[in-house]
Design a protein around this motif. Structure first.
Motif, PDB file in Angstrom:
ATOM      1  N   ALA A 174       0.820  -1.218   0.000  1.00 25.60           N
ATOM      2  CA  ALA A 174       0.000   0.000   0.000  1.00 25.60           C
ATOM      3  C   ALA A 174       0.854   1.269   0.000  1.00 25.60           C
ATOM      4  O   ALA A 174       0.322   2.367  -0.193  1.00 25.60           O
ATOM      5  N   ARG A 175       2.134   1.126   0.175  1.00 22.18           N
ATOM      6  CA  ARG A 175       3.011   2.297   0.325  1.00 22.18           C
ATOM      7  C   ARG A 175       2.969   3.224  -0.882  1.00 22.18           C
ATOM      8  O   ARG A 175       2.880   4.448  -0.733  1.00 22.18           O
ATOM      9  N   PHE A 176       3.021   2.679  -2.087  1.00 22.16           N
ATOM     10  CA  PHE A 176       3.017   3.492  -3.293  1.00 22.16           C
ATOM     11  C   PHE A 176       1.751   4.351  -3.348  1.00 22.16           C
ATOM     12  O   PHE A 176       1.803   5.571  -3.537  1.00 22.16           O
ATOM     13  N   LEU A 177       0.601   3.715  -3.168  1.00 19.81           N
ATOM     14  CA  LEU A 177      -0.667   4.437  -3.196  1.00 19.81           C
ATOM     15  C   LEU A 177      -0.703   5.535  -2.141  1.00 19.81           C
ATOM     16  O   LEU A 177      -1.081   6.688  -2.419  1.00 19.81           O
ATOM     17  N   LEU A 178      -0.306   5.209  -0.924  1.00 23.70           N
ATOM     18  CA  LEU A 178      -0.356   6.198   0.153  1.00 23.70           C
ATOM     19  C   LEU A 178       0.620   7.347  -0.088  1.00 23.70           C
ATOM     20  O   LEU A 178       0.305   8.513   0.191  1.00 23.70           O
ATOM     21  N   GLU A 179       1.776   7.024  -0.639  1.00 26.40           N
ATOM     22  CA  GLU A 179       2.742   8.087  -0.946  1.00 26.40           C
ATOM     23  C   GLU A 179       2.214   9.000  -2.061  1.00 26.40           C
ATOM     24  O   GLU A 179       2.454  10.212  -2.043  1.00 26.40           O
ATOM     25  N   VAL A 180       1.499   8.434  -3.020  1.00 26.77           N
ATOM     26  CA  VAL A 180       0.885   9.257  -4.066  1.00 26.77           C
ATOM     27  C   VAL A 180      -0.140  10.206  -3.452  1.00 26.77           C
ATOM     28  O   VAL A 180      -0.148  11.408  -3.748  1.00 26.77           O
ATOM     29  N   ILE A 181      -1.002   9.684  -2.598  1.00 27.97           N
ATOM     30  CA  ILE A 181      -2.028  10.531  -1.976  1.00 27.97           C
ATOM     31  C   ILE A 181      -1.370  11.645  -1.155  1.00 27.97           C
ATOM     32  O   ILE A 181      -1.781  12.813  -1.232  1.00 27.97           O
ATOM     33  N   ARG A 182      -0.353  11.298  -0.376  1.00 29.90           N
ATOM     34  CA  ARG A 182       0.344  12.327   0.421  1.00 29.90           C
ATOM     35  C   ARG A 182       0.982  13.388  -0.468  1.00 29.90           C
ATOM     36  O   ARG A 182       0.907  14.583  -0.189  1.00 29.90           O
ATOM     37  N   ALA A 183       1.619  12.946  -1.549  1.00 33.90           N
ATOM     38  CA  ALA A 183       2.295  13.893  -2.442  1.00 33.90           C
ATOM     39  C   ALA A 183       1.291  14.793  -3.143  1.00 33.90           C
ATOM     40  O   ALA A 183       1.519  16.010  -3.292  1.00 33.90           O
ATOM     41  N   VAL A 184       0.181  14.227  -3.574  1.00 34.06           N
ATOM     42  CA  VAL A 184      -0.854  15.023  -4.229  1.00 34.06           C
ATOM     43  C   VAL A 184      -1.420  16.047  -3.252  1.00 34.06           C
ATOM     44  O   VAL A 184      -1.547  17.233  -3.576  1.00 34.06           O
ATOM     45  N   ARG A 185      -1.741  15.594  -2.054  1.00 36.71           N
ATOM     46  CA  ARG A 185      -2.301  16.527  -1.054  1.00 36.71           C
ATOM     47  C   ARG A 185      -1.324  17.664  -0.770  1.00 36.71           C
ATOM     48  O   ARG A 185      -1.708  18.837  -0.712  1.00 36.71           O
ATOM     49  N   LYS A 186      -0.071  17.349  -0.581  1.00 28.71           N
ATOM     50  CA  LYS A 186       0.929  18.375  -0.303  1.00 28.71           C
ATOM     51  C   LYS A 186       1.039  19.356  -1.469  1.00 28.71           C
ATOM     52  O   LYS A 186       1.157  20.568  -1.277  1.00 28.71           O
ATOM     53  N   ALA A 187       0.962  18.832  -2.691  1.00 36.85           N
ATOM     54  CA  ALA A 187       1.149  19.669  -3.875  1.00 36.85           C
ATOM     55  C   ALA A 187      -0.014  20.623  -4.111  1.00 36.85           C
ATOM     56  O   ALA A 187       0.195  21.764  -4.525  1.00 36.85           O
ATOM     57  N   VAL A 188      -1.242  20.176  -3.849  1.00 35.30           N
ATOM     58  CA  VAL A 188      -2.413  21.012  -4.164  1.00 35.30           C
ATOM     59  C   VAL A 188      -2.912  21.811  -2.975  1.00 35.30           C
ATOM     60  O   VAL A 188      -3.740  22.707  -3.132  1.00 35.30           O
ATOM     61  N   GLY A 189      -2.430  21.516  -1.761  1.00 35.44           N
ATOM     62  CA  GLY A 189      -2.881  22.244  -0.582  1.00 35.44           C
ATOM     63  C   GLY A 189      -4.096  21.607   0.055  1.00 35.44           C
ATOM     64  O   GLY A 189      -4.695  20.656  -0.474  1.00 35.44           O
ATOM     65  N   GLY A 190      -4.484  22.156   1.180  1.00 35.81           N
ATOM     66  CA  GLY A 190      -5.549  21.560   1.984  1.00 35.81           C
ATOM     67  C   GLY A 190      -6.953  21.937   1.579  1.00 35.81           C
ATOM     68  O   GLY A 190      -7.921  21.382   2.113  1.00 35.81           O
ATOM     69  N   ASP A 191      -7.100  22.869   0.642  1.00 36.59           N
ATOM     70  CA  ASP A 191      -8.423  23.373   0.285  1.00 36.59           C
ATOM     71  C   ASP A 191      -8.916  22.851  -1.065  1.00 36.59           C
ATOM     72  O   ASP A 191      -9.851  23.405  -1.636  1.00 36.59           O
ATOM     73  N   PHE A 192      -8.303  21.795  -1.566  1.00 37.72           N
ATOM     74  CA  PHE A 192      -8.639  21.261  -2.886  1.00 37.72           C
ATOM     75  C   PHE A 192      -9.000  19.803  -2.728  1.00 37.72           C
ATOM     76  O   PHE A 192      -8.228  19.022  -2.157  1.00 37.72           O
TER      77      PHE A 192
END
Length: 198
Positions: A174-192
């Motif tokens: 599950a690490r790849f998927l979770l790292e993608v979600i974390r990276a996406v969230r960090k990149a777009v910010g908390g309001d998206f």
């Protein structure tokens, strides 16, 4: 070209759905690698080589997003990587966690197992594609982690035979998927909005 572009057909279709009263539209696959498509005709954002996506490609995405949200609704871009499920007529070198071929009428080549550097690169591609989606005017993204595509194939012990930190235990798979979600969230910010198809 760095983007297999959205066309007027996308704009017309999504405008009709928006004007029809949809509250939330989610696009079909927008691929993060133009060389490994789910099928010909996919829109693809390829951010593997800076400078990122051309102004012409960004403009096509902006027109699509504007048409898809014309009635005040949301439209989220589904960002995806086909993994081993990219057909032979698209590529002879699909990518996967392990070299486990999809045996379906001979339509799919044996995939190349991603290196760790390749995994890290795909995490970054998902994040950068999400930023481009936001900048284009899409109101959220959906990460595609289903249907046997790349992220999904990492989750499965049938298709993920790795013995490193990206395979073996469920936590590692599950690490790849979770790292993608974390990276996406960090990149777009908390309001998206960031969604996951699983």
């Amino acid at each position: 070209d760095d983007c297999l572009r959205a066309t007027s057909l996308h704009e017309n279709l999504y405008r009709q759905w928006s004007e029809g009263g949809s509250g939330l539209l989610i696009t079909g696959n927008v691929m993060i690698d133009r060389h490994i498509l789910e099928r010909p005709g996919n829109v693809a954002i390829d951010v593997s080589h800076p400078p990122s996506v051309s102004e012409q490609a960004k403009a096509s995405l902006r027109r699509w997003a504007a048409a898809a949200t014309v009635n005040g609704n949301h439209c989220w871009m589904q960002i995806s990587h086909a993994g081993r499920q990219s057909p032979r007529y698209v590529t002879g070198k699909p990518l996967a966690p392990s070299a486990v071929q999809l045996d379906m009428l001979g339509n799919y080549a044996t995939p190349l197992a991603l290196t760790e550097a390749g995994i890290v690169d795909r995490i970054d591609r998902f994040a950068r594609a999400a930023v481009i989606a936001r900048e284009a005017g899409f109101t959220g993204v959906q990460v595609h982690g289903a249907h046997g595509y790349l992220l999904s194939s990492f989750l499965s012990p049938v298709t993920n035979l790795r013995t490193d930190d990206w395979g073996g235990s469920l936590a590692n798979r599950a690490r790849f998927l979770l790292e993608v979600i974390r990276a996406v969230r960090k990149a777009v910010g908390g309001d998206f909005p960031v969604a996951l198809k699983l």
